[in-house]
Enzyme design. Structure first.
Site, mmCIF file in Angstrom:
data_model
loop_
_atom_site.group_PDB
_atom_site.id
_atom_site.type_symbol
_atom_site.label_atom_id
_atom_site.label_comp_id
_atom_site.label_asym_id
_atom_site.label_seq_id
_atom_site.Cartn_x
_atom_site.Cartn_y
_atom_site.Cartn_z
ATOM 1 N N GLU A 318 0.866 -1.182 0.000
ATOM 2 C CA GLU A 318 0.000 0.000 0.000
ATOM 3 C C GLU A 318 0.902 1.232 0.000
ATOM 4 O O GLU A 318 1.703 1.420 0.919
ATOM 5 C CB GLU A 318 -0.900 0.010 1.232
ATOM 6 C CG GLU A 318 -1.693 -1.271 1.443
ATOM 7 C CD GLU A 318 -2.909 -1.395 0.547
ATOM 8 O OE1 GLU A 318 -3.418 -2.515 0.388
ATOM 9 O OE2 GLU A 318 -3.337 -0.343 -0.004
ATOM 10 N N GLU A 754 31.228 19.861 31.915
ATOM 11 C CA GLU A 754 31.800 20.220 33.214
ATOM 12 C C GLU A 754 31.553 19.043 34.151
ATOM 13 O O GLU A 754 30.421 18.651 34.406
ATOM 14 C CB GLU A 754 31.129 21.487 33.749
ATOM 15 C CG GLU A 754 31.198 22.682 32.808
ATOM 16 C CD GLU A 754 32.562 23.358 32.821
ATOM 17 O OE1 GLU A 754 33.342 23.090 33.766
ATOM 18 O OE2 GLU A 754 32.847 24.143 31.895
#
Length: 1368
Positions: A318, A754
């Protein structure tokens, strides 16, 4: 075919439209070609396809017939029957020799438009027909597919229904689904459970297809529908006919799932399993596939019939939510389905194939059964005894059974991915009828070395797209796997100083040599190595398709947690490789680069226990390295530091994809941009903000404390980061940061992590940092495998295209391919339109759906632009290549791609004690070269300086001193300023390097044999004698002995010259106006940049793209120049890529490069080799190492561009023909009719003009890595004058001249009788006739040659300059 045309000719309704359509096609063919574009794979030639309308039956018929006529060698159109209303059921057969029935090619079919109102399939299959036919012979993939496959395509099984359907009807509310007798064709086939219930008379379409299936014995098929987006596989119904939810498996269920996945996984929308159709928003399909009956029960479907009764495996696809969408959607649908359509056809070649023959006569046995043990579904052989049994990879026992013959079984047949394994059977007749049931078994199992076994495929790159379901034939896998061992954790946690870290890295490099490679990216101010450890299964080289990843730490010397974590990570990866699944997968599929310390000098002065201090933060020159990179918003005035330069150089040399820069002082992942135009603290959005957020969260989510968002309550109580991530500029402004530079100047996405609130924690706390960040470090590395990746290659030979651009629609940030054409593009989940572009190729686009897990593979095969502006293929003679030419072209390509040139530099080391040489010693060196290498060198004097020093020119060639117009000629000059002698020493060393390696190194030998190299080491020997070593800025020696700066003395226009040219200038001008040079490279000093013409102030530069490109070739091969920041005090700001127009550096008149351009017709670049004009002699070795590769790159580059031969029809060379490049720049043919022009990569138009010949045009494509495109331009005589026949114009002119002469005589006689004074005037005119004729000839010469005089000349040149050029 004759019957078809007979039908059309007897159908009045069809004759007129057909004729009109054919007439339209003929008239509009040229223009229509311009409207057609292709995605992913371009077509060989343009066609009339516009993708913007549907074809009705008449139009469809005409198009198919036209294509069959156009491609008779591979296409045949036929009808398998007629519809209820008498319309033909057209089928296009596409294969090599389509009129011949022969064995050896499996049959494949596509059927579309079975439901008349589901129309996308009808159009898509027409496009597929056009595509296969047009690409045949051009694209290897299509050529192989057509040569080896018997392809049948039926665009419309229900033409009657289509004619009744209405465009825009998405739900099928109007008539058109069924045939003209209102029968649903996909409910009308014989059903395995219900048999038949429909009258054959009402379904002629179905009956025709049944006959067709039975006759052809197709192997694989696709039935294309519409209404949603999914691939459905058998069975379509069940015995219970439960409406939904009942999985009805076939015997080949795993194989069908695999085939359905082949289609769905290449369809960007289907693969998601979420069609999002308006009428069924909640409907989903896992992986974009579904069992037919589980979706909904379909009795009488065509796909089940194919499998049960037709030897053929068929799935139903489809294609679109809307059954009959607007025509404007057709192009998109074609792009979405094209790759799936092709890949699905290719699957007809998997499994097992072979022949079944009779033992005595060798005759083919048709309708013999092929039985696969364990799969209760057999198929039968064809008319030639051939069979094709699709199977998944595995081991099978296969039997051939035929009535009246003894069955034969071959055991343990190994089926592998790729092309089918060939297994042939020879069956002996049964001697005794009673023994007819006996099965003879054989253990003669074909091995992988058997010539009948094919396990490779030319189109295997796409296999990574497909999820493969294991075959049921494999029964040997253990049912219970042993538990995975726990990974080994690092054992030692301590702070490592530089010496300790160096020993650690050397230890692991030595202990794990198969997966590690230790190298240095450069050195710090204090000469410490910037070590990098590579960890990968092939650590020494970049593997095609494998992404490059990096971690960098300790950029700030007192932020040390990252340094120690990366050493822990090295230990963890090495110790767990081969035992831990995650680590092994990462190392095998990623090339991981780890730099533990970018600032080793700063680390050595930092102090343990430092919480938020600055001691050791900066490098030894006290500069913050994370404020030292070029910035997009701010000008960084601080000098570029050695560590920064080393890292920039490193990042430019490796195609990094993802990176993290590890810092300390907080606990957050910070992503670009780090600053903005205003320099304020606010969110600074990058185009890839979503990607940066995704990779940042991948890390922070693995660190609970970071993800919490309140990292350092004691130090920074008000700080909060949602999810533990932040935009850099939104946190605080950081101009000159490394992460932004990565993103803007390379392909690499970098974030800054950090790692903790304390910058230099105590050693006892290091285990806690490892435990908090271990998972984040690993998870972040996994992110490099997100998004899309693939290869951009040339469709002709599959060669990867370097520096191709990958762009994503609506994201204003591109990436480029690596040297082998591979690329990686990080993206968040979603569907994207992706385009690949490259110089000299047609851009291609496709859709890609990125999932949240894994990477989507998207390959592009680009087609060169090789047609003229009207879309016609180039005609005329093509140059022939002998093996030697092909070998040389291969050498140029090898030296231009990958590490070819770098390898040449490494393989040709030179041992020399560098020193500065004054004139006497310089003369001795060049004479010595001619004495030691007389077969390849020739020395001549260009003239003498003011103080009578000789200006030497050394030629290096296999035939020095001989004219070889077919070879490019390159000029290297130096020493125009005597106070900058580095160039002189570099050229002397370069000359010695070439001579010494001639005959020893094949590449150097071939370059010398194919090039005429002229080296002028010192233009200003008098100034050199006055210069003083170690004077970096002194002007002593800059000028010649008359005090004249020679680079302001090159004037071609006499009106601009105040005094006579200096003798040095005159010597060089005489050399330059020889006009035989292809390229010139001048070396100077006082900066670190490559400049291109002009030095004089002009508003625009003709051919600037090429000139800039030539300068960039030198700069890009220089380890520092291409970085764009020289660090010289006389430079202002950053110089992009180390290249600039000369006038922007220092504008002046009378330069040598301008003269070379305007009067020598040769582009010249000037290379400034370093900041110091006359550096200490100790620096010469380094300068030579930096410039050796760039100098060699110029020898390679001079062989690129376009070269050719201009001749007439008789083969006679045309000398002096004008070659106009892109409507502007002009070169002209030399002796033998040869020409050579350097051009930037891309498409270029060439026009050839010569007196008495018709103008010729061609288009050429220039590549950055291939030798010059060779063309032959053949002139026709121009037999027209003013557009009229030559004979008519000549006759008319003769008659006119006769009349004029008679009239003139009459007037002269009358005037002569009236005035003696006029007689005297005519007498004086005759006396001075010679003077007048001289002037007339000069004027004529100027008009004829003005076109040539403007070659490489900018718009600012005056008419006087042009006249001067003609005179010299």
């Amino acid at each position: 075919m004759a019957l078809i045309w007979e039908h059309l000719s007897t159908t009045p309704k069809l004759r007129v439209p057909l004729f009109a359509l054919i007439l339209f096609l003929v008239v509009s063919l040229g223009d229509a070609r311009l409207h057609r574009t292709r995605s992913v794979t371009p077509s060989r030639e343009e066609t009339v396809e516009t993708y913007n309308r549907y074809y009705n039956y008449v139009e469809l018929t005409d198009i198919l017939q036209s294509l069959a006529q156009k491609y008779p060698q591979i296409a045949k159109l036929s009808s398998i029957g007629r519809s209820v209303d008498g319309r033909e059921l057209w089928v296009m057969r596409i294969t090599k020799d389509p009129n011949i029935e022969a064995p050896g090619k499996p049959k494949f079919k596509y059927v579309g438009n079975m439901h008349g109102d589901e129309t996308v399939s009808r159009q898509v299959l027409v496009y597929l027909v056009e595509y296969l036919l047009a690409e045949y012979g051009e694209e290897p993939r299509i050529t192989e597919l057509v040569d080896t496959t018997d392809i049948y395509i039926m665009p419309s099984m229900n033409p009657d229904g289509f004619e009744k359907s209405i465009e825009g009807d998405c739900n099928g509310d109007n008539e058109g689904r069924n045939n003209a007798r209102n029968k649903d064709l996909n409910r009308s086939f014989p059903d395995q459970f219900d048999g038949t219930s429909v009258s054959p008379d009402s379904i002629p379409e179905v009956m025709a297809v049944i006959r067709w299936i039975k006759e052809k014995k197709f192997v694989l098929s696709g039935n294309l529908h519409g209404g949603t987006v999914v691939a459905s596989y058998p069975f379509d119904d069940s015995a219970s006919h439960q409406q939904q939810g009942h999985y009805s498996p076939s015997e080949d269920d795993s194989l069908f799932r695999h085939l359905a996945l082949v289609y769905s996984q290449r369809h960007p929308i289907m693969k998601t399993g979420q069609p999002n159709c308006p009428d069924a928003m909640d409907e989903t399909f896992k992986d974009g596939i579904t069992n037919g009956a589980q979706w909904y029960d379909v009795p009488g479907g065509m796909q089940d019939y194919n499998y049960l009764y037709g030897n053929c495996l068929e799935i139903t696809v489809e294609l679109s939510c809307c059954k009959y969408p607007p025509a404007s959607e057709l192009h998109k649908e074609w792009n979405l389905n094209r790759e799936s359509l092709l890949a699905y056809i290719e699957k007809v070649h998997i499994g097992v194939r072979g022949y079944v023959k009779e033992a005595i006569s060798g005759a083919a046995l048709s309708n013999a059964n092929i039985v696969v043990v364990g799969i209760r579904h057999n198929l039968t052989t064809g008319n030639y005894g051939d069979y094709y049994r699709l199977l998944l990879p595995g081991t099978y026992n296969i039997t051939a059974v035929a009535p009246g013959y003894t069955s034969v079984t071959v055991y343990s047949v190994h089926v592998m991915e790729g092309k089918a394994t060939e297994v042939n059977f020879t069956l002996a007749p049964v001697v005794n009828e009673a023994a007819g049931g006996t099965t003879v078994t054989t253990y003669s199992v074909p091995s992988t070395s058997d010539t009948n076994i094919s396990t490779t495929t030319a189109i295997s790159s796409n296999s990574t797209h497909t999820q493969v379901t294991p075959s049921e034939g494999n029964k040997d896998s253990p049912s219970v796997l042993p538990p995975e061992p726990q990974p080994i954790q690092p054992q030692e946690f301590r702070h490592h100083n530089y010496a300790d870290m160096e020993l650690f890295l050397r230890k692991y490099s030595s202990e794990f040599p198969s997966i590690t490679h230790l190298y240095s990216a450069g050195r710090s101010v204090e000469d410490r190595e910037l070590y990098v450890m590579v960890i990968s299964d092939n650590p020494n080289v970049h593997e095609h398709g494998e992404p490059e990843f990096k971690y960098i730490a300790n950029m700030h010397g007192n932020e040390v947690v990252g340094r120690e974590l990366l050493l822990n990570l090295i230990e963890y990866l090495c110790r767990n490789y081969g035992t831990d699944t995650e680590v092994t997968k990462l190392v095998n599929n990623t090339r991981i680069h780890i730099m533990p310390s970018m600032n080793p000098d700063g680390y050595e002065v930092a102090t343990e226990g430092d919480v938020k201090g600055y001691k050791g933060r900066n490098n030894s020159n006290n500069f913050d390295l994370n404020r030292n990179f070029p910035d997009q918003f701010s000008t960084i005035t601080e000098p570029r530091q050695p560590e920064t330069i080393a890292v920039m150089n490193w990042l430019k040399s490796i195609p990094f994809v993802l990176s993290a820069n590890l810092h300390g002082g907080s606990l957050v992942v910070n992503y670009p941009y780090d600053d903005d135009k205003k320099g304020t603290t606010e969110y600074s959005l990058s185009p890839d903000d979503k990607v940066f957020q995704q990779v940042s969260r991948a890390y922070s989510q693995e660190n609970p404390l970071m993800h919490n968002g309140h990292p350092c309550d004691d130090l920074y109580p008000g700080e909060y980061f949602e999810d533990g991530i932040t935009n850099g500029a939104n946190w605080y402004n950081v101009p000159g940061g490394m992460q932004d530079w990565n993103y803007l100047n390379t392909n690499c996405f970098e974030v800054t992590i950090e790692l903790g609130c304390v910058k230099y924690p105590m050693a006892k706390n290091l285990p806690r940092y490892w435990e908090q960040n271990r998972r984040g470090l690993l998870q972040f590395m996994h992110q490099v495998h997100r998004g899309v990746k693939g290869t951009v290659s040339d469709i002709r030979d599959g060669t990867g295209i370097p520096n191709a651009t990958i762009s994503v629609q609506e994201i204003d940030h591109n990436v480029t391919t690596a040297r082998a054409g591979d690329y990686w593009r990080l993206l968040t989940p979603g569907t994207y339109s992706i385009t690949a572009t490259a110089h000299g190729y047609k851009p291609l686009s496709t859709y890609a759906t990125v999932s949240k897990d894994g990477v989507e593979v998207v390959d592009f095969r680009l087609k060169r632009v090789h047609s003229d502006p009207n879309g016609q293929s180039l005609e005329g003679p093509q140059p022939t290549q002998n093996p030697s030419e092909k070998e040389f072209q291969s050498l140029i390509k090898d030296l231009s791609l990958g590490q070819g040139l770098e390898q040449l530099v490494r393989n040709t080391p030179t041992e020399n004690t560098f020193r500065y040489r004054r004139y006497k010693e310089l003369s001795g060196v060049v004479r010595g070269l001619t004495l030691n290498f007389p077969q390849i060198t020739s020395l001549r004097s260009l003239g003498q300086s003011v103080e009578f020093r000789t200006i030497w020119a050394l030629e290096i060639s296999n035939k020095p001193g001989e004219a070889e117009p077919s070879e490019p000629k390159i000029r290297f000059v130096a020493g125009i300023h005597g106070n900058a002698p580095v160039g002189t020493e570099l050229l002397l060393e370069f000359a010695a390097f070439l001579c010494i390696n001639y005959g020893k190194n094949p590449a150097i030998t071939r370059l010398i044999n194919e090039t005429r190299i002229v080296i002028v080491p010192s233009i200003n020997p008098d100034g050199r004698e006055q210069a003083v070593e170690k004077q970096c800025t002194s002007t002593q020696g800059l000028s010649n002995a008359h005090g004249k700066d020679l680079d302001t003395d090159f004037f071609g226009n006499a009106s601009q010259r105040v005094v006579e040219a200096q003798p040095e200038t005159r010597a060089m001008m005489d050399m330059i106006v020889d006009k035989s040079y292809t390229l010139s490279v001048a070396l100077d000093g006082g900066s670190l940049v490559a400049t291109y013409p002009y030095d004089k102030p002009v508003q625009s530069v003709e051919n600037e793209g090429t000139l800039k490109y030539l300068a960039s070739v030198y700069a890009n091969n220089h380890p520092k120049m291409h970085l764009g920041d020289t660090g010289c005090s006389n430079n202002v700001g950053n110089i992009p890529d180390g290249v600039m127009r000369a006038a922007e550096r220092q504008s002046h008149m009378g330069s040598m490069k301008d003269f070379s351009m305007d009067f020598g017709h040769c582009p010249e670049i000037t290379v400034y080799t370093g900041c110091c004009l006359f550096p200490p002699v100790e620096q010469l070795a380094t300068l030579w190492a930096e410039n050796k590769k760039p100098l060699l790159s110029m020898l390679v580059e001079v062989h690129k561009g376009v070269r050719g031969l201009v001749r007439d029809k008789s083969g006679k060379p045309v000398v002096g023909a004008i070659i106009v490049l892109n409507g502007g720049v002009r070169v002209y043919t030399t002796e033998g009719g040869y020409f050579h022009a350097l051009l930037a990569p891309g498409n270029h138009n060439i026009e050839a003009v010569a007196d008495g010949y018709q103008q010729q045009r061609q288009e050429v494509v220039i590549s950055s890595y291939e030798a010059a495109s060779s063309i032959i331009i053949e002139f026709d005589m121009d037999n027209s004058i003013f557009g009229l026949p030559r004979e008519f114009v000549v006759a008319s002119a003769a008659a006119s001249m006769t009349a004029l002469v008679v009239t003139a005589c009459i007037i002269w006689c009358v005037c002569a009788a009236k005035s003696n004074r006029q007689k005297d005037g005519f007498h004086r005119l005759r006396q001075h006739r010679d003077d007048y004729e001289d002037e007339i000839r000069l004027t004529s010469m100027g008009s004829k040659k003005s076109l040539l005089a403007h070659e490489f000349q900018d718009e600012s040149e005056s008419d006087e300059e042009t006249l001067y050029a003609n005179k010299i």
